[in-house]
Scaffold this motif. Structure first.
Motif, mmCIF file in Angstrom:
data_model
loop_
_atom_site.group_PDB
_atom_site.id
_atom_site.type_symbol
_atom_site.label_atom_id
_atom_site.label_comp_id
_atom_site.label_asym_id
_atom_site.label_seq_id
_atom_site.Cartn_x
_atom_site.Cartn_y
_atom_site.Cartn_z
ATOM 1 N N THR A 1 0.826 -1.217 0.000
ATOM 2 C CA THR A 1 0.000 0.000 0.000
ATOM 3 C C THR A 1 0.854 1.258 0.000
ATOM 4 O O THR A 1 0.661 2.165 -0.814
ATOM 5 C CB THR A 1 -0.945 0.021 1.216
ATOM 6 N N ASP A 2 1.802 1.351 0.920
ATOM 7 C CA ASP A 2 2.608 2.572 1.060
ATOM 8 C C ASP A 2 3.427 2.851 -0.193
ATOM 9 O O ASP A 2 3.592 4.014 -0.587
ATOM 10 C CB ASP A 2 3.532 2.463 2.280
ATOM 11 N N ASP A 3 3.939 1.786 -0.826
ATOM 12 C CA ASP A 3 4.763 1.967 -2.024
ATOM 13 C C ASP A 3 3.933 2.537 -3.172
ATOM 14 O O ASP A 3 4.350 3.492 -3.836
ATOM 15 C CB ASP A 3 5.385 0.628 -2.439
ATOM 16 N N ILE A 4 2.766 1.950 -3.405
ATOM 17 C CA ILE A 4 1.921 2.417 -4.510
ATOM 18 C C ILE A 4 1.380 3.814 -4.213
ATOM 19 O O ILE A 4 1.327 4.669 -5.114
ATOM 20 C CB ILE A 4 0.764 1.428 -4.767
ATOM 21 N N LYS A 5 1.018 4.062 -2.971
ATOM 22 C CA LYS A 5 0.501 5.393 -2.618
ATOM 23 C C LYS A 5 1.551 6.468 -2.896
ATOM 24 O O LYS A 5 1.230 7.544 -3.410
ATOM 25 C CB LYS A 5 0.099 5.438 -1.141
ATOM 26 N N LEU A 6 2.794 6.187 -2.562
ATOM 27 C CA LEU A 6 3.864 7.156 -2.780
ATOM 28 C C LEU A 6 3.998 7.485 -4.265
ATOM 29 O O LEU A 6 4.192 8.641 -4.647
ATOM 30 C CB LEU A 6 5.179 6.597 -2.232
ATOM 31 N N LEU A 7 3.877 6.461 -5.119
ATOM 32 C CA LEU A 7 3.983 6.697 -6.556
ATOM 33 C C LEU A 7 2.779 7.484 -7.069
ATOM 34 O O LEU A 7 2.932 8.409 -7.872
ATOM 35 C CB LEU A 7 4.094 5.365 -7.297
ATOM 36 N N LEU A 8 1.580 7.130 -6.620
ATOM 37 C CA LEU A 8 0.386 7.846 -7.068
ATOM 38 C C LEU A 8 0.400 9.299 -6.586
ATOM 39 O O LEU A 8 -0.024 10.204 -7.313
ATOM 40 C CB LEU A 8 -0.874 7.134 -6.573
ATOM 41 N N GLU A 9 0.867 9.516 -5.375
ATOM 42 C CA GLU A 9 1.005 10.892 -4.877
ATOM 43 C C GLU A 9 1.948 11.689 -5.775
ATOM 44 O O GLU A 9 1.689 12.854 -6.092
ATOM 45 C CB GLU A 9 1.544 10.879 -3.441
#
Length: 497
Positions: A345-353
């Motif tokens: 979750t945290d990895d994908i969220k960082l990219l989407l942000e």
């Protein structure tokens, strides 16, 4: 300062670490002596509770006196260092990560380069895994103490010049001294040469969307084709940055998109890899066994699958009371960005942000976010399963002495390389966004051959006659059978980590 030093000992992209190490070796002076002479007055006068325990940043060199360094080395080392870092990060200039994020915080080196006293910022650059001069894998742990060494100007982690604190020598100059330090190295890696030729992120093939820990130069070079591409109408399904952070409805849509992607992976694995082991999965998942007997041997394929799901989804227990199809939570997205695949979750969220914030407050097509999320989730989930399958039998035999599921997860992340490029184009007077996904699979996805204890049809059929001993059931049927309760609890504890 009168010091033994030659200008030809400094090479393009060289780090201050090897420059200081050469100064230390050639003049038989310690790092403390170097700092006493070249540190700025504020830093030198600070009270240091432990002598020789300074840990000085090599990125900014702000603890040093710039003018004194220039007298010693014959060049402005601070500006030289800044130019080297900026040159490597120039194609990422629109990225919101600080420049230092793209460089390893622990020392990485090439054994061939270091034998000539050379250490490059290219070795520290996270997007490179091999030396661009010699095309060999970079080292990142001491051969003697097997530890990572922080990339600092420090006596705490280093011994003599070019030596680890444990005494291991990265290079031995006792016989050659500095006679080879002026050797020039030529970059032979084509991906590195291409990267250094880029002037900015607005090149014709698109703007780069990447995280420091999950990219490499190979997948960003002109020689690596995109793996997937999709086009979106810019003006359709638009959302704002506030929707990404605060909209419950939109976050639920992203969550359900992630659920659907995970189920696609799950079906693929069950249908194409584990189709012979559905009974094995049922046996381990539901804690099936015959009355009065021990739990049967666990199938390595089932063991890998069940623990793959548990680790990726971060579920509390490996066992389940039932194994209904598509039995996954569909209630996420209520508290901001959530995913069923919690481990990423945290990895994908960082990219989407990063993608959302790059648009400078403009609304974006929400379908682009879902597509990026799908690509990441599908590919990571699949290669993580193959890694779990690779080590499942070893974990069964040796418990977690050699490895464990969390370590496999971290190792998979370390080898997972994915990046995106996007560009805005005009098609028939309409603006469209072209998204391209670049991916490099460094994981062997060949199905590992394990010995299944239920390989015979008779054993497979026997599973259907076994009884479930999940805790909720035995607490009802055997409330006072403490021997059985303890036995089941011990079995669960052994496999639930």
């Amino acid at each position: 300062m009168q010091a033994i030093w030659r200008n030809e000992w400094v090479h393009e992209y060289e780090t201050p670490w090897s420059i200081f190490e050469k100064l230390s070796f050639a003049n038989r002076v310690s790092r403390d002596d170097i700092f006493k002479l070249s540190g700025n007055s504020i830093e030198r006068n600070k009270i240091n509770p432990k002598k020789g325990d300074r840990k000085i940043d090599l990125f900014s060199l702000r603890s040093f006196d710039e003018s004194i360094l220039e007298v010693i080395f014959g060049l402005n080392l601070v500006k030289f260092t800044q130019q080297s870092i900026q040159s490597l990060t120039k194609p990422l200039h629109s990225n919101r990560f600080p420049n230092t994020s793209w460089f390893s915080k622990h020392l990485r080196w090439c054994n061939q380069c270091i034998s000539y006293g050379h250490h490059s910022w290219l070795h520290q650059f996270k997007l490179l895994e091999h030396c661009p001069f010699h095309n060999v894998k970079l080292e990142d742990t001491c051969a003697r103490c097997n530890k990572n060494i922080p990339f600092l100007f420090s006596n705490r982690f280093f011994g003599n010049a070019f030596s680890c604190k444990c005494g291991f020598k990265f290079a031995d100059f006792s016989s050659t001294l500095w006679e080879n330090w002026d050797k020039k190295f030529k970059i032979v890696d084509s991906a590195t040469l291409h990267w250094l030729s880029l002037s900015n992120t607005n090149q014709e093939d698109g703007r780069i969307l990447i995280l420091p820990e999950f990219g490499n130069l190979n997948i960003l070079s002109v020689f690596h084709p995109y793996i997937a591409k999709k086009s979106f109408t810019k003006e359709n399904n638009k959302i704002s940055i506030d929707d990404f952070y605060y909209s419950t409805q939109f976050n639920k849509e992203l969550y359900y998109n992630n659920v659907d992607t995970f189920q696609t992976v799950d079906r693929h694995i069950r249908k194409n890899v584990l189709w012979k082991h559905s009974n094995c999965i049922k046996q381990f998942w539901q804690l099936l066994k015959n009355d009065g007997e021990d739990f049967p041997d666990i199938c390595p394929y089932a063991y890998a699958y069940v623990n793959w799901r548990k680790t990726l989804l971060k579920t509390e227990r490996f066992y389940r009371s039932d194994i209904r199809k598509n039995d996954v939570a569909r209630s996420g997205g209520r508290f901001g960005y959530e995913l069923l695949t919690s481990a990423i979750t945290d990895d994908i969220k960082l990219l989407l942000e990063e993608y959302v914030l790059k648009n400078n407050g403009e609304k974006i097509n929400k379908d682009t976010l879902e597509w990026i999320q799908e690509q990441w989730t599908y590919r990571f989930s699949l290669i993580f399963f193959y890694e779990c399958l690779k080590y499942s039998e070893d974990i069964l035999v040796n418990d977690k002495k050699n490895t464990n599921w969390d370590k496999i997860l971290m190792d998979t992340k370390a080898n997972f390389k994915i990046a995106f490029k996007y560009q805005e184009v005009n098609v028939m007077s309409a603006k469209r966004i072209n998204l391209m996904m670049y991916y490099e699979n460094t994981i062997d996805t060949k199905i590992v051959e394990h010995q299944c204890p239920n390989h015979s049809l008779r054993k497979k059929r026997a599973i259907s006659k076994m009884k479930s001993y999940v805790p909720a059931r035995i607490s009802i049927e055997y409330p006072k059978n403490y021997e059985l309760i303890n036995y089941v609890s011990s079995y669960i504890k052994k496999h639930d980590y």
